[in-house]
Design an enzyme around this catalytic site. Structure first.
Site, PDB file in Angstrom:
ATOM      1  N   ARG A  67      -1.220  -8.322  -5.732  1.00 56.16           N
ATOM      2  CA  ARG A  67      -0.056  -8.551  -4.864  1.00 56.16           C
ATOM      3  C   ARG A  67       0.741  -9.791  -5.256  1.00 56.16           C
ATOM      4  O   ARG A  67       1.696 -10.147  -4.552  1.00 56.16           O
ATOM      5  CB  ARG A  67      -0.461  -8.597  -3.406  1.00 56.16           C
TER       6      ARG A  67
ATOM      7  N   ASP B 209       0.809  -1.221   0.000  1.00 59.67           N
ATOM      8  CA  ASP B 209       0.000   0.000   0.000  1.00 59.67           C
ATOM      9  C   ASP B 209       0.844   1.274   0.000  1.00 59.67           C
ATOM     10  O   ASP B 209       0.295   2.372  -0.125  1.00 59.67           O
ATOM     11  CB  ASP B 209      -0.918   0.011   1.225  1.00 59.67           C
TER      12      ASP B 209
ATOM     13  N   ARG C  57      -6.489   0.149   2.185  1.00 58.82           N
ATOM     14  CA  ARG C  57      -7.474   0.264   3.262  1.00 58.82           C
ATOM     15  C   ARG C  57      -7.403   1.611   3.957  1.00 58.82           C
ATOM     16  O   ARG C  57      -8.425   2.208   4.266  1.00 58.82           O
ATOM     17  CB  ARG C  57      -7.239  -0.832   4.307  1.00 58.82           C
TER      18      ARG C  57
ATOM     19  N   VAL D  72      -4.813 -10.424  -7.239  1.00 56.99           N
ATOM     20  CA  VAL D  72      -3.862 -10.375  -8.365  1.00 56.99           C
ATOM     21  C   VAL D  72      -2.909  -9.189  -8.238  1.00 56.99           C
ATOM     22  O   VAL D  72      -1.807  -9.203  -8.782  1.00 56.99           O
ATOM     23  CB  VAL D  72      -4.552 -10.293  -9.754  1.00 56.99           C
TER      24      VAL D  72
END
EC number: 2.7.1.90
Lengths: 342, 342, 342, 342
Positions: free
Chosen positions: D275, D128, D172, D273
Site C-alpha cells: 500500500r 482492496d 480481508r 509494502v
C-alpha cells in the site's frame, strides 16, 4: 565554520545524497553552518545563495537532480572570475567550499586552491564513470541500470520481428555505460569510444547471431567512431574530438547494418532518461559516503583533496591529480567482454 | 577437458550469469565441454547430471535462481561421500569442478582439493555479502535494491499514519543488507547482528524522529539481538548462535517500541523476495566476470582457488583462506552511518 | 478440433499471455489441439507452422514479444493469398483460426470470415489503444507505465538545469499514450494527433511554468501536427496521412521552443522501449482473459467475432464493426486534462 | 466557495493525486478556496486544518500516502460528533466537504449528508477494490503490480529449491488482489475469502505442479478461510468475521502443505509494502480524474454523491447506495481463473 556547497555540470542521480550527507554530519557532529550556492560556479561568482540546513535536506535522498541547481558556468573564463569568487565567499563568511562535479567543476576547484589558496574539497561526479582515482562515481550505477532495463525490453521486440536493434547510450569519451549495460543486458555487440569499430566486423557478429536464430542487440556509446572515418564524414559530422556528433552514431550504424546485411534495423537513443530520477541503492550509498567523508576532509583542513572510492574504502586524493587523466576502458577488459559478441 | 559445474546453498540472483560466463568462454575460447551437476553437492554425490552447453545457457543471464538447482547436501556428512564424488566425476570424465556457493559449499570444495586432490575452483556466493576476501558477492546488490525499494514505499505509509515501521531484512550473522538498504532507504534506525542493540536507545531515536514531525523507519537484520538477552528469552527464543529465531526480531521489536513509546508500530518481514528474481545490472556484471575468471583459473590449472572482487579487479585467493573468516560490518562503518539515526 | 493461432503487426506486451490463455483452456477444458502459425499471416499463407501445446506455453506469461513471431504480411495483397490460406489450413486440418492483431491483421480475419467463410476469431492488439469497441487493448498499460517512469525521471533533469524537456511518445493516429502518460507523469503540455497544436500556445505554457520556478515537460505524440502546417513543411516532411514523419515532431518542437522562448530545450524519443519487455500486471490480466474468452468463442462456433473489454467484462463484437473506426481521444477528455497545462 | 478536503482510513497510492486534481481544477477553473482537514474525520471533528492551495499540491502526484494524514476516527462514535463537525466547518466557513475514503469514511459522509444536510461529495478509496458501484478503485492497480513483481521473483527461488512458496497478500473480505496478482504472476493456486478452500485440493494442485517438474506458488488472501474451520481453530484464531487472524493464514497453510505433501514450503507475507510508495500510471490517471470530477460535483451542488469509474467514464452515484454492498469476486470469474490451478 561556514561551508559553501555547489553542484556543477550535468545532473546526476546522487547529487542530493551527497548534499544531505555533508549537511547532516556537518551540522550534527561538527556544528557547522552551510551556504548553498546556486547553479554551480555561477553561485559563488554572482553571490547567489540558498539556505542549506537540516530541514532543507530532509527527504532529498531518493530524489534525482540537485536541489542547488547546476550550470556549466566556468569562472576561469569570466573576466575577474576568481577575484569575484574570493570576494563573495568572504562577504558570505564562507570558510570552505565543497565542489561536487566532474572534470570541469573540479578543475576550477583545483586551481582555486592551488593558485589562490581558496580552501576547497572536491566530490567527483560523472555519470560516465570516467574520472580516474575513483573506482566508481555515483550516478553511473543508476544509468547502467536504466540502460540495462531498456536493453532487456528491446530483446523481446527484436526477437518478435527478427530485427537488429541498435541502442545508443551515453559515453562521449569513455565506454563504461555501454560496456556495463551491454554486458548486463546480454548485447551481442558493444562499441565504445576507446576502440574504433569496423562496420564489417559488426555485420559479421549480427549475421552470426541471426544464424543462431536470435535477433541481435547492438549497444553503442554515443562517442564510438568507426574505423573508416571517411565513411562517416559522408553521412555525418565529426566534432572537435574527432567523435561523431551526439545522437548520430546509432542511426548511422543502423543504416549501415541494413544496407550491408539486408536485415531490418531500428535505433533507440536512450538520452536524458539515463541521468534522471531516483538513484539506485548503490549510488545512494556511495554518494552519501562521499558527502560524509568530504565534510571530514573539511574538518581536517585537508583542502585541495577529492574523495574517492577504492575498493570499499573512501579515500582522499589530490584533486589536480585525480582529474588529470580520463579513465577509459582498458583494452583487456573490452577483450574479456568480447567473448559475448556475435 | 570436461568441466563439472554445481551451485550450492540458498539461491541468489546471478548464479545463472556465472554459469553462462563459464560455458561461453570455456566452449568458445578453450574448446571445453561441460557437465552440469544437479542440486549442489547432491549432483556429484549421486552422479546426477544435466547437459550444459551453449544452447543451454542462452537467455539465462537475466533469470534469477539457478538452472542447475540447488540444495544444502553436504558430502562430508555423508558416509563415504568423498569417495563417491571421486568415483562419479571419474566415471563422467570430469577433469575439474567449479563450485559456486557460500561458506559451506566452498568449504567442501576446499577440503576436496586440499585433502583429496580433486581439482576445484570456487566462485563465492552469498546474498549476505559476508564472505571475506571479496569486496562484494553477487546477489547482494539485488537484495539491497529490493529492500531499499520496499523501504521507500514504507515511508509514505509511515508518514500518512504517523506510525513506526519496522522492516526486517536478511542477515543472520552480518548486517550488510540492513546497513546498505537502511542507509539507502533513509531509515532512522539500523540494527545489525554485529552490535547488540539497546531497546531504550531505539525508542529514543524513534521519539526524536516523531518530534521532528516525521515517522520513523527501523531496519533490523534478522540476526540482530538486543542487549538485554533475557528480555528476548521471555518473548522469543534464541537459536544455537545466540540469535533470535528467524522472522522473530522484527515483531518482537515492534511490540517493545509500542509498549515503551505508546506509538503504533507495524512490522514487514521482507523474506524470500530479497533473493529472487532478475539480478541487478551490477550483479550481472560481477557474476559474469566471476564466471569468465573462474574458467581462466581452470585453464591455468590454478586449483584450490576462489575468484574474488578487489576494487574493480577479479583476483584469485585460496578458498580455504577466503572462507575462514566471516566478513562482518566494521564498527567504524556502523558508527559512520549512525549520523542518520534518530 | 484443431485451432490455428497467429500474431500479426507490431509486437506488444501481452501477446504471449493471450496465447497461453488460449492453449491452457483449449487443451485442458475442451481437449483441443493447436497449431502455431509463424510471423502473422505469413504463416498460414506459406503453411509455416510451429508446435503449440501446454509445454510450449509454460513460462511465457511474463515475457514480452510473441513466441510465434510477427510480420506485416497481408494476404489480401498477395496473388491468390486467400486461396493459399484456405488450402494450407485444410492441409493442416485446422478447423478454426484465432488471429491476434491490430486493425490490419483483424481486417484480414474479418474478410476471410465474411467473404470466404474461414472460421476466424479475433483478439484485438494495439499498443496505441486506438481500436474502437474495446475499453482498453493490452500492451497499452505497459507502454503508459514505461513512458510515465521516463517522464518521472526527466523531471529531475529538467529542474536541475531549468530546461524544457520534450518527450516524444508513440501514437501515430491517436494520442492515448501521450494523454495517459502525460497526465500520470505530471507533464505541463500534452500534444496529440487529434488536435493540431499551436506552437505559440505551447510556448505560453512553457513560459508560465518557468514563471512558477519549475521546468516544463512537454509530452508529444509522434503523430501530433502543428496548426501551421507550412512551418513544418519548411523544417520536416509530412507523410501521406498529413502527419510529421516518425521521430521528427519532438526535435522540431524543441527547436521551435528554443528559438521562441530563448530557453534551452532537449528532446527524448522513447521509441521501441515502449513496446518491449514484460507486460504490466494489468496487461497480463487483460491479455489472459482475452485468450480464455477467445477460445470460448471458438467452442461456441461464434466466428467473425472479436473479444473486447467493456467495463470489467469481456464481450464479443463483430470484427468488421470493431475495426471500422479508429478510437481517438474525445475533445472533452483532452479539455479535462488541459487543466494541468502550463 | 470554500471546500474542505479529508482523507480517511488506510493509506493508499493515489490519495495525493485526488487532492491535486481537486485543488488544481477548483482553484484554476472555479476560483474556489480550499481547507485541508488533518487525519480524516479527526480534522473536522477537532477543527484541525492545514493550508491547501496550488503551491501545496505541486509535486505530490507521484508521492504515495496522503499529505493530509489519515486516521480511523469515526465521528459517529464520538459524543456529539456531528454537532462538532457542523460547528467547525461553519467556523472555518467551509461550504462543502470532499471525503476521500473507504466504506467507513464514506459511510460517515453519507450520514452527514442524508441526516444532517452537510454538503458532502465522496471519492472512493480502497486498496482492496471491494467497493461496489465502481469498476476499480485507485491504489488497487499499484498493489497488484507490487504483488505481481514479488510473485515473479519468488518463482525463481521456488524453482531453484523445488519448494512450495506461499504468498499472503492483502484482502480481508474480498480476494481481488489475490486474484489479479495470482493470475498475473502465474500462480498455481489462488485462495480468496469468498470461497472456503479445501487443503486437500490445494495439496493436490501442489503435487500436480511438482509432477510437471515445476515448483508451485500459492497466493492466498489474508482473509481466506479453509473449509474445515476446526483445523484452523486448533492452530490459529478466527476473528469476529470468521476470518483467520491477520498474517496467520499463509504460515498456517504452509505448515499444512508441508505435513501433507512432504514438500518444503515457505511463506512470504507481503504486508504494508503493497500500500505504499508511488502510484502506478493507471492509479495516477484514475485518482486524478476522480479529483477533477469530484470538484465538478461540488460545483454542480450535486451532494451526497460519490464519483465512480464505469468503463472509461467517471460517473456519480449516491454514496449510500455505493457503500451498501461489498464488491466480492464473482464465483464465475474465480472459476474462469481456475483453469490455471495445478
Amino acid at each position: 565554520m561556514r561551508v559553501g556547497v555547489l553542484t556543477g555540470g550535468g545532473d546526476c542521480p546522487g547529487l542530493n545524497a551527497v548534499i544531505r550527507g555533508l549537511v547532516r554530519k556537518g551540522v550534527q557532529e561538527y556544528g557547522y553552518e552551510f551556504t548553498g550556492y546556486r547553479d554551480g560556479w555561477r553561485g559563488p561568482l554572482e553571490g547567489d545563495t540558498v539556505p542549506l540546513d537540516i530541514p532543507t535536506v530532509r527527504g532529498i535522498l531518493p530524489r534525482g537532480g540537485t536541489i542547488l541547481g547546476s550550470s556549466r558556468t566556468n569562472p576561469l573564463k569570466e573576466a575577474d572570475g576568481i577575484r569575484r569568487i574570493k570576494e563573495n565567499i568572504a562577504k558570505q563568511e564562507v570558510d570552505a567550499l565543497v565542489a561536487i562535479g566532474g572534470e570541469d567543476t573540479l578543475g576550477v576547484a583545483a586551481r582555486l586552491y592551488d593558485e589562490y589558496g581558496v580552501p576547497c574539497v572536491g566530490v567527483p561526479k560523472t555519470i560516465d564513470n570516467d574520472l580516474s582515482a575513483t573506482d566508481y562515481t555515483f550516478g553511473f550505477d543508476t544509468a547502467v541500470g536504466i540502460a540495462t532495463e531498456a536493453i532487456d525490453r528491446l530483446h523481446t521486440t527484436a526477437e518478435s520481428h527478427m530485427r537488429v536493434l541498435v541502442v545508443e547510450v551515453m559515453g562521449r569519451h569513455a565506454g563504461w555505460i555501454a560496456l556495463h549495460s551491454g554486458l548486463a543486458g546480454g548485447a551481442n555487440v558493444i562499441l565504445i569510444p576507446e576502440q574504433r569499430f569496423d562496420v564489417d566486423q559488426v555485420c559479421a557478429w549480427v549475421t552470426s547471431r541471426f544464424k543462431a536464430s536470435y535477433a541481435p542487440i547492438v549497444v553503442v556509446a554515443e562517442g564510438a567512431v568507426p574505423k573508416d572515418g571517411e565513411a562517416v564524414l559522408k553521412d555525418g559530422t565529426l566534432d572537435s574530438f574527432g567523435h561523431v556528433r551526439l545522437s548520430g552514431v546509432g542511426e548511422w550504424l543502423a543504416k549501415q547494418i541494413e544496407s550491408r546485411t539486408g536485415k531490418e534495423a531500428r535505433t533507440t537513443v536512450l538520452g536524458h532518461v539515463q541521468r534522471g530520477g531516483t538513484p539506485s541503492a548503490f549510488d545512494r550509498w556511495l554518494a552519501t559516503r562521499f558527502g560524509l567523508h568530504a565534510i571530514d576532509a573539511v574538518r581536517d583542513g585537508d583542502f585541495g583533496k577529492m574523495v574517492a572510492l577504492q575498493g570499499t574504502d573512501i579515500v582522499r586524493v589530490p584533486i589536480a591529480e585525480a582529474t588529470a587523466r580520463l579513465k577509459t576502458v582498458d583494452p583487456k577488459l573490452y577483450e574479456e567482454v568480447g567473448v559475448f559478441f556475435g
